[in-house]
Design an enzyme around this catalytic site. Structure first.
Site, short mmCIF file in Angstrom:
data_model
loop_
_atom_site.label_atom_id
_atom_site.label_comp_id
_atom_site.label_asym_id
_atom_site.label_seq_id
_atom_site.Cartn_x
_atom_site.Cartn_y
_atom_site.Cartn_z
N GLY A 161 0.88 -1.24 0.03
CA GLY A 161 -0.01 0.12 0.11
C GLY A 161 0.75 1.11 -0.02
O GLY A 161 1.64 1.73 -1.21
N TYR A 218 4.92 4.21 23.87
CA TYR A 218 5.68 4.55 22.59
C TYR A 218 7.22 4.89 22.69
O TYR A 218 7.19 6.06 23.33
CB TYR A 218 4.87 5.48 21.64
CG TYR A 218 5.28 5.59 20.05
CD1 TYR A 218 4.78 4.72 19.30
CD2 TYR A 218 6.29 6.40 20.12
CE1 TYR A 218 5.17 4.89 17.91
CE2 TYR A 218 6.91 6.53 18.57
CZ TYR A 218 5.97 5.84 17.52
OH TYR A 218 6.59 5.91 16.31
N VAL A 249 -5.44 -10.64 0.14
CA VAL A 249 -5.34 -9.15 0.18
C VAL A 249 -6.62 -8.52 0.20
O VAL A 249 -7.69 -8.65 -0.46
CB VAL A 249 -4.93 -8.83 -1.57
CG1 VAL A 249 -4.86 -7.27 -1.68
CG2 VAL A 249 -3.74 -9.56 -1.38
N ARG A 271 14.21 11.49 9.44
CA ARG A 271 15.01 10.18 10.03
C ARG A 271 16.22 10.35 8.80
O ARG A 271 17.38 9.95 9.25
CB ARG A 271 14.29 9.07 9.78
CG ARG A 271 13.28 8.76 11.13
CD ARG A 271 12.91 7.66 11.46
NE ARG A 271 12.50 6.89 10.13
CZ ARG A 271 12.10 5.72 10.30
NH1 ARG A 271 12.20 4.87 11.27
NH2 ARG A 271 11.44 5.02 9.22
N GLY A 315 -1.50 -9.26 5.31
CA GLY A 315 -1.42 -9.80 3.74
C GLY A 315 -1.02 -11.50 3.84
O GLY A 315 -0.88 -11.74 2.61
#
Lengths: 534, 534
Positions: free
Chosen positions: B129, B451, B265, B394, B261
């Site tokens: 995607g 996180y 799909v 990054r 996946g």
């Protein structure tokens, strides 16, 4: 403990209401063409137990000899659930499937050992909680096995742990809902899960059937509350639930929830709990027509300000409620409604829970301006008072020759009207003179449930067949418009319609998961997975 | 259309921010012992395509010759995702797995045909995607197949239907999130789903990975929004989603969501949508210490009055945020906080959405009395402005030799502190001088996500190995305390830790479902299901 189990058993099928009031009976005769004759119950046949001595000895070695029961009362007490057809069968109509034995394990480990023993001895296992299934979920079917036993979870009745910070409680599967609440009360906590089967149904049954309670709009469906599950399977134990939410692959908890005893036996459930509300405020309203009522409920759902309990009756259910509530001054009520422009009254009962009366009152204010005519708290409280009575009244109805059953579905808002019409039409076409009532009792942002209650004169010649034809017509009508069950589950009764809903791949996936966890196929044969694929 | 696909591709790996500001670089050098040297990227090797002519011809017959691409740019553009290790590999460090071809089907039917063709020609398929996986979910692994192709869903970019009454929209899987929102906007609707990967990630990817957005506290996780899915599998198409809720057996939608996946799909997703908020009000607050901040967020979650966006930074993340925000008058801020008794500042950003400014303001009032020190709307808006910048920065960090990566987990409230300490300790032990920042960005009644962002000096000799050791230590630390992933999914990177979380039966169940839907094993080899069981 033994006493409690035996008491539960004795008590299980005792009607707890007296005979039908005269005015209700007169109304029913008028509306359904019901005859005057009474139709008393006959005693069902109980065949000799087919459990082999070897299996019985092996099971007794697991749970203790006192907890493998083959007496008539024990077996008859676990012979099926509480559907109309179940009740008919226990009254001697049609064939009643009776388990060959009842086994009562005391721990999750014993449950796992019972499953392994059954796999070795070619014995089918029907997990049994409160026995309140209305879709054949606990029918004692043996499939291709030599015998079938009811695995009664009554002794798994502990509150295992409470985490008051995270608000998670681990409850054993055999706990009846009222007992679970009694154990949570000293902690100031509640599940908030109150389906109509509340008085008898168990925590394990709620999880196994994806139950939704009357307060689901506030507390969520049972699957929304499940933080973790512990499942005994013939190939070993399976525990799930590492976190409140996860992206560690598919949510396999949601495969166990709703698995109806065909993949394993749920032994413990970690449940999200909430503070017990100090106040429950119920109010009755009337709205003009079901279509308008549906719009009101939709608006509340989409604004995310639903009452904890939200229940909208259609015109027919409202009429019946008023007709049967003999004590009500219905003429005065009708004048009151007419004066407020209500031509087609539909009852809306809303219930708000809160820590204080002020909080419940504040929450109740959201319905102002929605065009509702208030009927006051007494009507709301009357509904609350009788909220668990439906199942209890059925024996009295059966005694006078009534065919009485419920069925339910759900769909998206844009199809609610079409689905309701289709199901009504199917039932009326199949049953002729009958009363079909409907209500919305669970609302979501995107749609709602529809719950139907049917009353008709029973066909004395083939009462089981009469209902099965009507039920099949209703199920066909639901197909393509909604789900075959919003909260009653699949059992035997909906299994033929499952493939239309979840597709060929869906059925194949369920069958493959079953083969993985239950390679010899001992678990609850004939339920959930369509015949030929299990 | 072709242009848009090619543009997307060209654009995909272009850093969109410039070099690191001098003050940020100086701070990093001080904190991590970073050397002065720059470490420019090398060009990765792209081997010749192993796709057979027969397979290529058969695929071209399905999608058209222009949509089977074997050129270098197309293949390199779909070579892996956006993890730190992916970035290193594309800079020439370690081995980069490049797909042998890129196939671009235009319809769900073509997707199904591509899968059948691949099964016939022994070709592995990696659904692709936005390519934003940070766990190796789109690594071009061929498993035991002769070749591997990236199945790019970019052409499945339609808004299929909108049901404004039910508030359900059917979106095709290849729609990037901003494009989905652009299509929903004229209907006045939004998904409300804004993960950090928002600018590139797709609807199908959200479903395949159980994505959670930055506004998940208000809009729910992506799986909470999914009303239905359409899945192409090698054995045929599978559609699910008859109703907003159902008790028709296990919720198989939840087996497809998060299937990454490996089972099929996802081609279309029916998503619950909501009115687009006219107002988004963000405010910054400071609370004294992460423990106290956690209590504040827990109280809001358990009272069910969370802001739509709720993000609590720990002491380290707060310090870094203030240090890197060079324009801020941090000395004045420190004095302001000291005067209010804040010794260990932790930033809390809250965002409320509403139909009107008044509504957002009214909702924001719930935090009064929670002991928060307000920093005003500018700080909230600053966060909002930079909310998608993390991934963009990054490349600049990699250029100057930084090791930068994130990882995440979730657990119940009672274990949040323990889990955070365990992960921090594991990372610091593995990396030595480093910065480990942490925040809560998703809160539930029963727990929260954690996180982590890590900054360290890169080991020039073995940068991939350096991080893999640290990551393994963090994953081991998470085991038993929380989930291996709250919203990044499993991919290759977490697969070794999955069995510890979902058990042997869980892995066996996934493998059996895969065998049922993908009997030849062409779908996304090496992802999700631990090696040896797929």
């Amino acid at each position: 403990m033994t006493e409690r189990i035996d008491h539960t058993l004795r008590d299980r099928w005792t009607p707890t209401t007296g005979p039908l009031p005269a005015h209700a009976l007169a109304w029913l005769r008028r509306r359904t063409g019901l005859a005057e004759a009474r139709t008393p119950a006959r005693t069902p046949e109980v065949p000799a137990s087919a459990l082999s001595d070897a299996a019985r000895t092996a099971l007794a070695a697991v749970v203790g000899p006192g907890f493998v029961r083959v007496d008539r009362d024990s077996r008859l007490g676990r012979a099926g659930g509480m559907s109309y057809v179940d009740l008919l069968r226990r009254r001697g109509e049609g064939g009643l499937a009776v388990p060959d034995a009842v086994v009562l394990p005391a721990t999750p480990e014993q449950v796992a050992d019972v499953l392994r023993t059954c796999a070795e001895h070619d014995v089918a296992v029907v997990p049994f909680g409160g026995g309140t299934s209305v879709v054949g979920g606990v029918a004692a079917l043996r499939g291709d096995k030599a015998a079938v036993l009811a695995l009664d979870l009554a002794r798994l009745d502990r509150l295992v742990s409470v985490d008051p910070v995270s608000r998670v409680a681990v409850l054993q599967a055999g706990l009846p809902a009222p007992e679970a609440e009694r154990l949570l009360a000293p902690h100031g906590l509640t599940t908030g899960h109150v389906p109509q089967s509340y008085e008898r149904a168990t925590i394990g049954g709620f999880a196994a059937t994806r139950s939704a309670g009357q307060a689901s709009s506030g507390y969520g469906r049972f699957e929304d509350m499940v933080e973790g599950v512990r499942l005994a399977t013939p190939v070993g134990e399976w525990r799930l639930g590492a976190a409140p939410a996860s992206a560690a692959g598919p949510d396999l908890k949601q495969l166990v929830i709703g698995s109806e005893g065909v993949l394993g036996v749920i032994t413990e459930v970690a449940v999200r709990v909430r503070p017990r509300p100090a106040v429950e405020r119920y109010e009755g309203f009337v709205v003009d027509g079901f279509a308008r009522g549906t719009e009101v409920v939709r608006a509340l759902a989409q604004r995310r300000v639903l009452a904890d309990v939200t229940r909208l009756s259609d015109e027919d259910e409202t009429e019946v409620t008023l007709a049967l509530a003999g004590g009500w001054k219905t003429a005065a009520l009708k004048a009151y409604l007419r004066a407020r422009g209500i031509a087609r009254p539909c009852l809306l009962v809303l219930g708000w829970h809160g820590a204080t009366e002020a909080e419940a009152r504040r929450r109740a204010r959201v319905v102002r301006g929605a065009g509702l005519v208030p009927l006051g708290r007494a009507l709301g409280e009357a509904w609350r008072h009788g909220r668990f009575n439906g199942p209890r009244q059925r024996d009295a109805l059966l005694d006078v020759g009534v065919c009485v059953e419920t069925l339910e579905t759900a769909t998206h808002w844009s199809r609610v009207a079409e689905l309701r019409s289709a199901v009504r039409r199917a039932l009326v076409d199949a049953l002729g003179d009958c009363v079909v009532m409907c209500h919305i009792s669970h609302a979501y942002e995107t749609g709602a449930s529809l719950y139907f209650t049917v009353l008709a004169a029973r066909d004395a010649g083939d009462p089981v067949g009469q209902w099965q034809v009507a039920k099949a017509a209703a199920c066909e009508a639901i197909g393509g418009l909604g789900t075959i069950s919003h909260h009653h589950a699949v059992g035997t009764d909906h299994a033929p319609y499952l493939e239309a809903e979840i597709g060929g791949p869906g059925v194949a996936v369920l069958a493959s998961v079953k083969r993985t966890l239950d390679p010899t196929g001992v678990l609850n044969p004939g339920k959930l997975i369509p015949r030929g694929l299990a």
